[in-house]
Design an enzyme around this catalytic site. Sequence first.
Site, short mmCIF file in Angstrom:
data_model
loop_
_atom_site.label_atom_id
_atom_site.label_comp_id
_atom_site.label_asym_id
_atom_site.label_seq_id
_atom_site.Cartn_x
_atom_site.Cartn_y
_atom_site.Cartn_z
N ASP A 64 0.84 -1.20 0.00
CA ASP A 64 0.00 0.00 0.00
C ASP A 64 0.88 1.26 0.00
O ASP A 64 0.59 2.23 -0.69
CB ASP A 64 -0.92 -0.02 1.22
CG ASP A 64 -1.67 -1.34 1.33
OD1 ASP A 64 -2.47 -1.64 0.43
OD2 ASP A 64 -1.40 -2.11 2.28
N HIS A 80 -4.56 -3.30 6.55
CA HIS A 80 -4.38 -3.58 5.12
C HIS A 80 -5.74 -3.98 4.57
O HIS A 80 -6.03 -5.15 4.36
CB HIS A 80 -3.35 -4.70 4.90
CG HIS A 80 -3.34 -5.18 3.47
ND1 HIS A 80 -2.92 -4.39 2.44
CD2 HIS A 80 -3.76 -6.33 2.91
CE1 HIS A 80 -3.07 -5.05 1.30
NE2 HIS A 80 -3.59 -6.24 1.56
P1 NAI Z 1 -2.75 -18.16 -3.81
O1 NAI Z 1 -4.10 -18.72 -3.52
O2 NAI Z 1 -2.21 -18.15 -5.20
O3 NAI Z 1 -1.67 -18.90 -2.88
C1 NAI Z 1 -1.91 -19.23 -1.55
C2 NAI Z 1 -1.20 -20.54 -1.28
O4 NAI Z 1 -1.33 -20.83 0.12
C3 NAI Z 1 -1.78 -21.73 -2.04
O5 NAI Z 1 -0.75 -22.42 -2.73
C4 NAI Z 1 -2.37 -22.59 -0.92
O6 NAI Z 1 -2.31 -23.98 -1.21
C5 NAI Z 1 -1.48 -22.22 0.24
N1 NAI Z 1 -2.02 -22.55 1.56
C6 NAI Z 1 -3.31 -22.59 1.98
N2 NAI Z 1 -3.38 -22.98 3.26
C7 NAI Z 1 -2.12 -23.17 3.68
C8 NAI Z 1 -1.55 -23.59 4.90
N3 NAI Z 1 -2.31 -23.90 5.95
N4 NAI Z 1 -0.19 -23.67 4.98
C9 NAI Z 1 0.58 -23.38 3.92
N5 NAI Z 1 0.10 -23.00 2.72
C10 NAI Z 1 -1.24 -22.90 2.61
O7 NAI Z 1 -2.78 -16.69 -3.20
P2 NAI Z 1 -1.77 -15.46 -3.47
O8 NAI Z 1 -2.28 -14.64 -4.58
O9 NAI Z 1 -0.39 -15.98 -3.50
O10 NAI Z 1 -2.02 -14.61 -2.13
C11 NAI Z 1 -1.67 -15.14 -0.88
C12 NAI Z 1 -2.25 -14.31 0.24
O11 NAI Z 1 -1.69 -13.00 0.26
C13 NAI Z 1 -3.77 -14.10 0.15
O12 NAI Z 1 -4.30 -14.22 1.46
C14 NAI Z 1 -3.89 -12.68 -0.32
O13 NAI Z 1 -5.12 -12.12 0.06
C15 NAI Z 1 -2.73 -12.04 0.39
N6 NAI Z 1 -2.25 -10.77 -0.18
C16 NAI Z 1 -1.81 -9.81 0.70
C17 NAI Z 1 -1.28 -8.63 0.25
C18 NAI Z 1 -0.78 -7.62 1.23
O14 NAI Z 1 -0.40 -6.53 0.77
N7 NAI Z 1 -0.75 -7.84 2.52
C19 NAI Z 1 -1.20 -8.34 -1.19
C20 NAI Z 1 -1.65 -9.41 -2.03
C21 NAI Z 1 -2.16 -10.58 -1.53
#
Ligand code: NAI
Length: 331
Positions: free
Chosen positions: A159, A187
């Site tokens: 952000d 966030h």
């Molecule tokens: P994604 O869905 O592509 O990847 C998430 C991964 O986490 C998947 O491979 C899934 O199998 C794995 N996963 C689920 N439960 C798990 C567990 N208990 N232990 C280990 N791995 C587990 O999602 P993406 O796009 O990579 O985003 C990840 C997270 O980051 C989301 O929650 C998203 O909302 C958040 N995010 C936060 C941002 C920030 O600025 N703070 C910015 C962008 C995304």
Amino acid sequence: AKNPLRVLVTGAAGQIGYAIVPMIARGVMLGPDQPVILHMLDIEPAAEALNGVKMELIDAAFPLLKGVVATTDAVEACKEVNIAVMVGGFPRKEGMERKDVMSKNVSIYKKQASALEQHAAPDCKVLVVANPANTNALILKEFAPSIPEKNITCLTRLDHNRALGQISERLNVHVSDVKNVIIWGNHSSTQYPDVNHAKVTTSSGEKPVRELVADDQWLNTEFITTVQQRGAAIIKARKLSSALSAASAACDHIRNWVLGTPKGTWVSMGVYSDGSYGIERGLIYSFPVTCEKGEWSIVQGLKIDEFSRAKMDATAKELIEEKALAYSCLG
Ligand code: NAI
């Protein structure tokens, strides 16, 4: 030569995981002279994909990469890690209530808190990226009482960087000449991107962003909503959420935390509130921080006007509600 540092990435088979592991292996996170051992955790359904990422890391022949652990076992993943980037989580799916998503993530972060507490290096620095990032970090803190609270943070640097980017586009200056924006609070769309203390380096010295933009109306409305809603705009355009910018921001967060912030510059980090700026203790809230010798400290003494006060309180209120919801999920 330096000893390798162990860096954990959870959710490593996901979108952000795929973008961040090569950055870490190339020294973007910890510097070009710091060898790393990557620990990658994901869950059983993603195990094969995770192994594919490991194969690619081997194929990329990164000189700084001294080892790769790819596992679905949280204990093995957390063993002796120095840095933990928590990207894994349960995404909100269509038709799901906020409470259901919260409940899934609270139970994940409670479990992973114990694994980190018991197996990570004692001075492990933790960055929570997965949403709801502030509240996941708070749960992690509460269930890993032996990890010092100063070692548990969440990502609002994306952000922060988005705010720098909007100002740089508006003024047609290079983004590296803009500094000291602030993201206050959660966030989420209630975050408050604040430019009241932000500056631009010009040929005639540092100038306040407000003076150069000279359009308070834009700064107080469209600028704020553009930053708050940038995540949604990326999803609309890409049909996927921000990944490369999130991965890059996570590297920026850890790099500044470990290696320090430049003199006169602060960044935004979600950290455990000590009551600064009247923000209730016991929340993970995004503040302006400077970092030195591996420790962050909240920038003190900034003047807060009435407009800012109301926005800072509104995002704190949302965090108080999220915290209550998270606790109600714990039963
Ligand atoms: P994604 O869905 O592509 O990847 C998430 C991964 O986490 C998947 O491979 C899934 O199998 C794995 N996963 C689920 N439960 C798990 C567990 N208990 N232990 C280990 N791995 C587990 O999602 P993406 O796009 O990579 O985003 C990840 C997270 O980051 C989301 O929650 C998203 O909302 C958040 N995010 C936060 C941002 C920030 O600025 N703070 C910015 C962008 C995304």
